[in-house]
Design a protein around this motif. Structure first.
Motif, PDB file in Angstrom:
ATOM      1  N   MET A   1    -150.109 -60.975  -4.442  1.00 56.10           N
ATOM      2  CA  MET A   1    -149.368 -61.814  -3.860  1.00 56.10           C
ATOM      3  C   MET A   1    -149.385 -61.528  -2.407  1.00 56.10           C
ATOM      4  N   ALA A   2    -149.634 -62.223  -1.272  1.00 52.19           N
ATOM      5  CA  ALA A   2    -149.618 -61.865   0.068  1.00 52.19           C
ATOM      6  C   ALA A   2    -148.539 -62.563   0.944  1.00 52.19           C
ATOM      7  N   GLU A   3    -148.134 -62.285   1.876  1.00 53.55           N
ATOM      8  CA  GLU A   3    -147.071 -62.734   2.674  1.00 53.55           C
ATOM      9  C   GLU A   3    -147.963 -63.143   3.969  1.00 53.55           C
ATOM     10  N   VAL A   4    -147.704 -64.302   4.433  1.00 55.46           N
ATOM     11  CA  VAL A   4    -148.043 -64.581   5.753  1.00 55.46           C
ATOM     12  C   VAL A   4    -147.393 -64.131   6.805  1.00 55.46           C
ATOM     13  N   ALA A   5    -147.758 -63.160   7.570  1.00 50.10           N
ATOM     14  CA  ALA A   5    -146.838 -62.801   8.560  1.00 50.10           C
ATOM     15  C   ALA A   5    -146.808 -63.589   9.807  1.00 50.10           C
ATOM     16  N   PRO A   6    -145.681 -63.549  10.674  1.00 50.10           N
ATOM     17  CA  PRO A   6    -145.527 -64.381  11.835  1.00 50.10           C
ATOM     18  C   PRO A   6    -146.097 -63.695  12.984  1.00 50.10           C
ATOM     19  N   PRO A   7    -146.306 -64.071  14.129  1.00 54.84           N
ATOM     20  CA  PRO A   7    -146.932 -63.418  15.095  1.00 54.84           C
ATOM     21  C   PRO A   7    -146.298 -62.217  15.524  1.00 54.84           C
ATOM     22  N   GLY A   8    -146.834 -61.209  15.777  1.00 56.06           N
ATOM     23  CA  GLY A   8    -146.378 -59.868  16.190  1.00 56.06           C
ATOM     24  C   GLY A   8    -145.860 -58.992  15.063  1.00 56.06           C
ATOM     25  N   ARG A   9    -146.242 -59.505  13.903  1.00 52.67           N
ATOM     26  CA  ARG A   9    -145.649 -58.787  12.640  1.00 52.67           C
ATOM     27  C   ARG A   9    -146.960 -58.547  11.751  1.00 52.67           C
ATOM     28  N   PRO A  10    -147.382 -57.309  11.215  1.00 52.47           N
ATOM     29  CA  PRO A  10    -148.162 -56.959  10.347  1.00 52.47           C
ATOM     30  C   PRO A  10    -148.284 -57.824   9.035  1.00 52.47           C
ATOM     31  N   ALA A  11    -149.477 -58.207   8.815  1.00 50.17           N
ATOM     32  CA  ALA A  11    -149.610 -58.970   7.265  1.00 50.17           C
ATOM     33  C   ALA A  11    -149.207 -58.091   6.309  1.00 50.17           C
ATOM     34  N   THR A  12    -148.810 -58.195   5.193  1.00 48.93           N
ATOM     35  CA  THR A  12    -148.611 -57.631   4.069  1.00 48.93           C
ATOM     36  C   THR A  12    -149.247 -58.069   2.828  1.00 48.93           C
ATOM     37  N   THR A  13    -149.809 -57.275   2.027  1.00 53.50           N
ATOM     38  CA  THR A  13    -150.593 -57.781   0.754  1.00 53.50           C
ATOM     39  C   THR A  13    -150.349 -56.750  -0.458  1.00 53.50           C
ATOM     40  N   GLY A  14    -150.573 -57.233  -1.514  1.00 53.76           N
ATOM     41  CA  GLY A  14    -150.530 -56.455  -2.766  1.00 53.76           C
ATOM     42  C   GLY A  14    -149.055 -56.544  -3.256  1.00 53.76           C
ATOM     43  N   ASP A  15    -148.394 -55.361  -3.212  1.00 52.75           N
ATOM     44  CA  ASP A  15    -147.128 -55.137  -3.834  1.00 52.75           C
ATOM     45  C   ASP A  15    -146.302 -55.476  -2.327  1.00 52.75           C
ATOM     46  N   VAL A  16    -145.813 -56.418  -2.040  1.00 55.17           N
ATOM     47  CA  VAL A  16    -145.170 -56.835  -0.860  1.00 55.17           C
ATOM     48  C   VAL A  16    -144.135 -56.188  -0.517  1.00 55.17           C
ATOM     49  N   ALA A  17    -143.051 -55.752  -1.457  1.00 61.52           N
ATOM     50  CA  ALA A  17    -141.914 -55.079  -1.311  1.00 61.52           C
ATOM     51  C   ALA A  17    -142.245 -53.676  -0.584  1.00 61.52           C
ATOM     52  N   LEU A  18    -143.313 -52.990  -1.401  1.00 67.48           N
ATOM     53  CA  LEU A  18    -143.792 -51.645  -1.004  1.00 67.48           C
ATOM     54  C   LEU A  18    -144.505 -51.709   0.393  1.00 67.48           C
ATOM     55  N   ALA A  19    -145.371 -52.618   0.557  1.00 66.61           N
ATOM     56  CA  ALA A  19    -146.026 -52.904   1.673  1.00 66.61           C
ATOM     57  C   ALA A  19    -144.932 -53.152   3.064  1.00 66.61           C
ATOM     58  N   GLY A  20    -144.030 -53.879   2.648  1.00 66.92           N
ATOM     59  CA  GLY A  20    -142.631 -54.221   3.708  1.00 66.92           C
ATOM     60  C   GLY A  20    -142.049 -52.870   4.097  1.00 66.92           C
ATOM     61  N   ALA A  21    -141.997 -52.170   3.030  1.00 59.48           N
ATOM     62  CA  ALA A  21    -141.124 -50.836   3.204  1.00 59.48           C
ATOM     63  C   ALA A  21    -142.096 -50.022   4.362  1.00 59.48           C
ATOM     64  N   VAL A  22    -143.310 -50.014   3.877  1.00 52.55           N
ATOM     65  CA  VAL A  22    -144.358 -49.174   4.846  1.00 52.55           C
ATOM     66  C   VAL A  22    -144.228 -49.549   6.089  1.00 52.55           C
ATOM     67  N   VAL A  23    -144.262 -50.977   6.282  1.00 56.90           N
ATOM     68  CA  VAL A  23    -144.340 -51.597   7.595  1.00 56.90           C
ATOM     69  C   VAL A  23    -142.964 -51.026   8.615  1.00 56.90           C
ATOM     70  N   ALA A  24    -141.988 -51.125   7.990  1.00 59.25           N
ATOM     71  CA  ALA A  24    -140.643 -50.779   8.308  1.00 59.25           C
ATOM     72  C   ALA A  24    -140.817 -49.262   8.823  1.00 59.25           C
ATOM     73  N   ALA A  25    -141.199 -48.146   7.987  1.00 61.31           N
ATOM     74  CA  ALA A  25    -141.361 -47.072   8.376  1.00 61.31           C
ATOM     75  C   ALA A  25    -142.600 -46.898   9.659  1.00 61.31           C
ATOM     76  N   LEU A  26    -143.641 -47.686   9.598  1.00 68.38           N
ATOM     77  CA  LEU A  26    -144.460 -47.672  10.743  1.00 68.38           C
ATOM     78  C   LEU A  26    -143.770 -48.158  12.128  1.00 68.38           C
ATOM     79  N   GLY A  27    -142.643 -48.941  11.856  1.00 70.21           N
ATOM     80  CA  GLY A  27    -141.981 -49.388  13.083  1.00 70.21           C
ATOM     81  C   GLY A  27    -141.411 -48.065  13.649  1.00 70.21           C
ATOM     82  N   ARG A  28    -141.298 -46.916  13.216  1.00 75.76           N
ATOM     83  CA  ARG A  28    -140.796 -45.635  13.735  1.00 75.76           C
ATOM     84  C   ARG A  28    -141.974 -44.911  14.599  1.00 75.76           C
ATOM     85  N   VAL A  29    -142.905 -45.207  14.317  1.00 82.61           N
ATOM     86  CA  VAL A  29    -144.160 -44.597  14.888  1.00 82.61           C
ATOM     87  C   VAL A  29    -144.421 -45.150  16.446  1.00 82.61           C
TER      88      VAL A  29
END
Length: 393
Positions: A1-29
């Motif tokens: 399942m894939a999530e279509v990301a709004p502008p300025g936000r990374p796209a997430t695919t596969g396990d969307v919940a896990l990918a979203g958690a990774v995106v949140a963690a990358l927001g601190r880099v």
């Protein structure tokens, strides 16, 4: 399942919940040069969480050969790996297209037209550090004030406007064993200043091939250089910008007065009474361009002896006399913000590229310089020349 990301936000695919958690963690880099999250800069195109916990991050660098590439990749890997459920991290590196870089620079400029960044309407406090003559420790004072302000949590930048006698990169430890400073990264027409001790720095020393290169330029070239530093170098949102001006009342001082007429001026002198004569001149020129002298720093004051006595190698009273003379013609008297004693630790810190306020904050010189920084902050910023956005009802 894939999530279509709004502008300025990374796209997430596969396990969307896990990918979203990774995106949140990358927001601190943070990008070490731009000092903003890599997700906010559209450097992370997508995050794919595969079965078994493997996460694939599509990471875009701003330019080919980005000097911060290794640091960014390492931090991205560490942030992604810290998320519960991530078993492995794969980072696919690519480079932004010209159109993407252009969009990034426009976003960083926040829609502001290209031009001198620090106009009277900005919230950045601009302080020009000057002296009547060379050899009084003006650059050392500038660098230590910058680091002391940054250690208070302020966002600080330093513009080394001493084009002929640049020394700020070395004082902040940005030079290699041959005295060469790193060249700033360019993103289109935007120059990203290196960062040292949490201070953003730009200097002509970063654009010459060798530290011993003599910059022999006349007035028009000097004016263009200062203008480019104030136009093309992206400092971001600063609380304070310090300018290390060359000694005297020459072309650079006049250019800074024209480009930054709202700047406040800090005059550095020595205790020698004769120094007040030449120190006064730099303040007079500043006032002629509309700038305001906010204080005097007396450097190279008495040297404390082992028995507690003070050896005044350069005499005494120069700072107070300079302040007295500069107070004439101003609405408020010019104060002596601090008297910095002679210090071996201060000199050693400059040679090592580690300012004394960071390396030895307990040293008497560091205590005095930190007190100057505190007094500067406590003085606030004058409102003269600023548009306050007030209307009449």
């Amino acid at each position: 399942m894939a999530e279509v990301a709004p502008p300025g936000r990374p796209a997430t695919t596969g396990d969307v919940a896990l990918a979203g958690a990774v995106v949140a963690a990358l927001g601190r880099v943070l990008d070490p040069e731009i000092r903003r999250p890599v997700t906010e800069l559209d450097m992370v195109r997508s995050v794919d969480a595969e079965p078994g916990g493997t996460v694939r991050v599509d990471l875009q660098l701003t330019i080919v050969g980005c000097p911060a590439a290794d640091t960014i990749e390492r931090d991205v890997r560490a942030a992604a790996a810290s998320v519960p459920g991530v078993a492995d991290v794969v980072v696919d590196l690519s480079v932004m297209s010209p159109a993407q870089r252009s969009a990034l620079t426009e976003r960083l400029r926040a829609g502001r037209p290209r031009g001198v960044q620090f106009t009277p309407e900005t919230l950045t406090r601009v302080v020009a550090v000057t002296s009547g003559k060379g050899g009084v420790g003006k650059s050392t004072v500038t660098v230590n004030l910058a680091v002391a302000l940054a250690r208070r949590g302020l966002r600080v930048g330093v513009l080394d406007a001493d084009v002929h006698g640049f020394s700020v990169p070395g004082l902040l430890g940005l030079t290699d064993e041959r005295g060469r400073a790193p060249r700033p990264t360019r993103v289109d027409s935007m120059i990203l200043p290196p960062v040292a001790h949490d201070v953003k720095v730009v200097s002509i020393g970063m654009f010459v091939d060798d530290a011993s290169t003599a910059v022999a330029w006349r007035g028009p070239m000097l004016h263009r250089t200062i203008t480019q530093f104030l136009t093309d170098v992206w400092f971001g949102d600063l609380d304070v910008l310090l300018l290390d001006l060359p000694p005297g009342t020459g072309d650079v001082a006049i250019s800074v007065g024209q480009l930054l007429p709202h700047a406040e001026v800090l005059v550095v002198t020595t205790p020698q009474a004769a120094a007040a004569d030449v120190a006064e001149r730099s303040g007079v020129v500043a006032r002629q361009t509309g700038q305001r002298v906010v204080g005097v720093v007396e450097n190279m004051a008495g040297l404390v002896q082992p028995d507690g006595s003070v050896l005044e190698l350069f005499g005494s009273g120069g700072g107070a006399e300079t302040a007295r003379r500069l107070s004439v013609g101003q609405d408020e008297p010019v104060p002596v913000l601090g008297s910095v004693p002679l210090s071996v630790a201060l000199r050693e810190g400059g040679d090592a590229g580690v300012p004394v306020v960071a390396a030895h904050p307990e040293d008497p010189a560091a205590v005095a310089l930190t007190a100057v920084a505190d007094r500067l902050v406590g003085m606030g910023r004058g409102l003269a020349g600023r548009k306050l956005g007030l209307g009449v009802r």
